[in-house]
Design an enzyme around this catalytic site. Structure first.
Site, PDB file in Angstrom:
ATOM      1  N   GLU A 206       0.778  -1.248   0.000  1.00 27.37           N
ATOM      2  CA  GLU A 206       0.000   0.000   0.000  1.00 27.37           C
ATOM      3  C   GLU A 206       0.809   1.298   0.000  1.00 27.37           C
ATOM      4  O   GLU A 206       0.600   2.166   0.863  1.00 27.37           O
ATOM      5  CB  GLU A 206      -0.975   0.008   1.194  1.00 27.37           C
ATOM      6  CG  GLU A 206      -2.034  -1.064   1.100  1.00 27.37           C
ATOM      7  CD  GLU A 206      -3.147  -0.929   2.159  1.00 27.37           C
ATOM      8  OE1 GLU A 206      -2.982  -0.152   3.122  1.00 27.37           O
ATOM      9  OE2 GLU A 206      -4.178  -1.603   2.001  1.00 27.37           O
TER      10      GLU A 206
ATOM     11  N   GLU B 236      -6.281  -7.997   0.104  1.00 27.61           N
ATOM     12  CA  GLU B 236      -6.949  -7.584   1.332  1.00 27.61           C
ATOM     13  C   GLU B 236      -8.388  -7.221   0.997  1.00 27.61           C
ATOM     14  O   GLU B 236      -8.642  -6.560  -0.008  1.00 27.61           O
ATOM     15  CB  GLU B 236      -6.275  -6.360   1.989  1.00 27.61           C
ATOM     16  CG  GLU B 236      -4.881  -6.610   2.513  1.00 27.61           C
ATOM     17  CD  GLU B 236      -4.349  -5.430   3.331  1.00 27.61           C
ATOM     18  OE1 GLU B 236      -5.169  -4.585   3.769  1.00 27.61           O
ATOM     19  OE2 GLU B 236      -3.131  -5.358   3.515  1.00 27.61           O
TER      20      GLU B 236
END
Ligand code: NAG
Length: 421
Positions: free
Chosen positions: A208, A314
Site C-alpha cells: 500500500e 486484502e
C-alpha cells in the site's frame, strides 16, 4: 525516470532473446489455473492497534499508537517482554492447521523492514525473524503457500499505523536512502527464499504505497516495482531466474493505471495485488448493504481483464468502520459520527466486537457480502481476506466467520451463488 530493471540489463548483456522465454511460468503454485484462497496473518509481526487493542491499552499511555511509539514511549524491557509474549501466542502452529483445515491455500504474512534492519534513531524493537522462519515451517507442514509481505518501509510508505509509523505524510518515497534500504531488504528476503519457492512462492515488496499523494509517490513506486523485479526474480547473482513471484500493489490506482507495467513477454512471474474496502469514506459507510454488495460485484470485469494475475490481497466482510481503533488508536468511526468531520449514519452497537452480539440478519448479510466478494475476486486470481483473527472485531475475522457460520468450512460451499446476479 525510465524504468531500467536489472533483469533487462542481464538479458541484454547476455544477448538472450526476450521472446525465447515464451514458456509458462513455473512458480510454486499453479497461478493462472487455480484460485488463490487465503487469509492474512495481520497484527502479528506488525502491530495494529485495532487488531490487538489490549497490547496498546495495557501500556496505559495514550500516545502509543503504532509500533514506532510502542518502542519509543515506554520502558524497553516492558515493551520487549510484551512483544515477545505476543509473538509467541498471537499466531501458532495450530492457526496454520486451522487455516489449512478451512480449505485455504495461501497465507499472507505482513512484516516490517525493522525485522531486518533498524537505522539510527529508529525505536523499533527487533526479534521478528525467528517467527518468520517458524511461519515458513508451519506453512510448509500444513501445505499452505506463504506470501512474505513487506508492510512497513523506512520512512513509512503511507503514514498508516500499520506501516509501523503513523505520520501525517509518508517519508519513504522522498528519500533515496530509504528506498535503497528497502531494496537491500528485498534482496535479502529474495535470496532467503529463492530455493524454497514451493512454500514461499510470492514476495510482495511493498504494501500500500501512498499513490493517492500523487506522481511524486507513484513515479518512485513504479521504479521500485521494476527494481524489485530484478531483486526478486534474479536473486542468484547471475542471469538465472528464480521461481519466486513478485506481487506488486496498485498503490490505490485503478488497475488500468498499471497497464503494460511488468507484463509478459518482457517480464514474467509478476502479479498485481489490489485491496478492496468499502468502508473508509463517509460516502461508503452511508451505503446500504445491497450497495456494498453491488460495489464489490462491479469489480469483476476489471479483475478478470487486467493483464497481470490479479489477487485481491486484502478485503473484509465488514461493512462499517466501527471496529475499535480501526482508524487509529484514539480515533473514532465515521459510521457513528465519532471520526473527525464525519456525520452519524448509525450506532456501532451490534455491528462490531463479539459475534455473540450480532443479530441473525446481520450474520446473514456478512455471509452474503463474503460470498459476493469470493465470487467476484475469483474472476481474478483469487483472494486473501484481512484478517485471520482480531481480539474484538469478529466481523473482520476469518476465524470468527468460521466459528459463527458466515464463512463456510469449505470456501466453495456457497449459499448465494447468484448474489452478484
Ligand atoms: C533519509 O533517510 C535516512 C534514513 O534512511 C536518514 O538518515 C536521512 O537523514 C534522511 N534524509 C533526509 C534528507 O531526510
Amino acid at each position: 525516470m525510465a524504468p531500467f530493471p536489472r533483469a533487462m540489463f542481464a538479458r541484454a548483456i547476455l544477448g538472450l532473446s526476450i521472446l525465447s522465454s515464451a514458456v509458462a511460468f513455473n512458480g510454486g503454485f499453479p497461478y493462472g489455473s487455480e484460485k488463490v484462497r487465503g487469509v492474512n496473518l495481520g497484527g502479528w509481526l506488525v502491530l495494529e492497534p485495532w487488531i490487538t487493542p489490549s497490547l496498546f491499552d495495557d501500556t496505559g499511555n495514550a500516545g502509543i499508537v503504532d509500533e514506532w511509539t510502542y518502542g519509543s514511549l515506554q520502558s524497553l524491557t516492558v515493551a520487549e517482554e510484551a512483544l515477545t509474549n505476543h509473538w509467541n501466542t498471537w499466531i501458532t502452529e495450530s492457526d496454520f492447521a486451522a487455516i489449512a483445515a478451512a480449505g485455504l491455500n495461501h497465507v499472507r504474512l505482513p512484516i516490517g523492514y525493522w525485522a531486518f534492519e533498524v537505522g539510527p534513531g529508529e525505536p523499533y524493537i527487533q526479534g521478528q525473524l525467528p517467527y518468520l522462519q517458524k511461519a515458513i515451517t508451519w506453512a510448509t507442514q500444513n501445505n499452505l503457500k506463504l506470501i512474505i509481505d513487506l508492510h512497513g518501509a523506512p520512512g513509512s510508505q503511507n503514514g498508516f499505523d500499520n506501516s509501523g509509523h503513523r505520520i501525517s505524510f509518508p517519508g519513504w518515497h522522498s528519500n533515496a536512502t530509504n528506498v535503497q534500504r528497502t531494496d537491500t531488504i528485498i534482496k535479502q528476503i529474495a535470496s532467503m527464499v529463492a530455493d524454497n519457492y514451493e512454500n514461499v512462492p510470492i514476495i510482495a515488496p511493498l504494501n500500500e504505497p501512498a499513490g493517492f499523494d500523487g506522481d511524486a509517490v507513484l513515479s518512485v513506486v513504479r521504479q521500485y516495482w521494476y527494481d524489485s523485479f530484478g531483486n526478486i526474480r534474479y536473486p542468484f547473482g547471475s542471469a538465472q531466474q528464480s521461481n519466486t513471484v513478485e506481487l506488486i500493489h496498485d498503490a490505490f490506482q485503478p488497475l488500468s493505471y498499471w497497464d503494460g507495467v511488468l507484463t509478459y513477454p518482457d517480464y514474467e512471474g509478476v502479479a498485481m495485488d489490489t485491496h478492496i474496502y468499502t468502508i473508509f469514506s463517509q460516502a461508503e459507510v452511508e451505503m446500504t448493504q445491497a450497495q456494498h454488495i453491488s460495489t464489490v460485484c462491479a469489480k469483476q470485469s476489471s479483475l478478470s481483464s487486467f493483464d497481470l494475475w490479479t489477487i485481491v490481497g486484502e478485503w473484509t466482510p465488514a461493512a462499517t468502520d466501527c471496529a475499535t481503533y480501526l482508524n487509529g488508536r484514539g480515533i473514532g468511526s465515521r459510521y457513528d459520527g465519532t471520526y473527525p468531520g464525519s456525520t452519524f449514519v448509525g450506532s456501532c452497537t451490534g455491528l462490531t466486537g463479539s459475534a455473540s452480539t450480532f443479530s441473525s440478519s446481520y450474520k446473514t448479510f456478512l455471509r452474503q457480502f463474503w460470498e459476493a466478494q469470493v465470487i467476484s475476486y475469483e474472476k481474478g486470481q483469487g483472494w486473501i481476506q484481512w484478517t485471520w483473527k482480531a481480539e474484538n472485531a469478529d466481523e473482520w475475522t476469518y476465524q470468527a466467520g468460521l466459528a459463527n457460520g458466515w464463512i463456510p468450512q469449505n470456501p466453495t460451499d456457497l449459499i448465494y451463488p447468484n448474489i452478484c446476479g
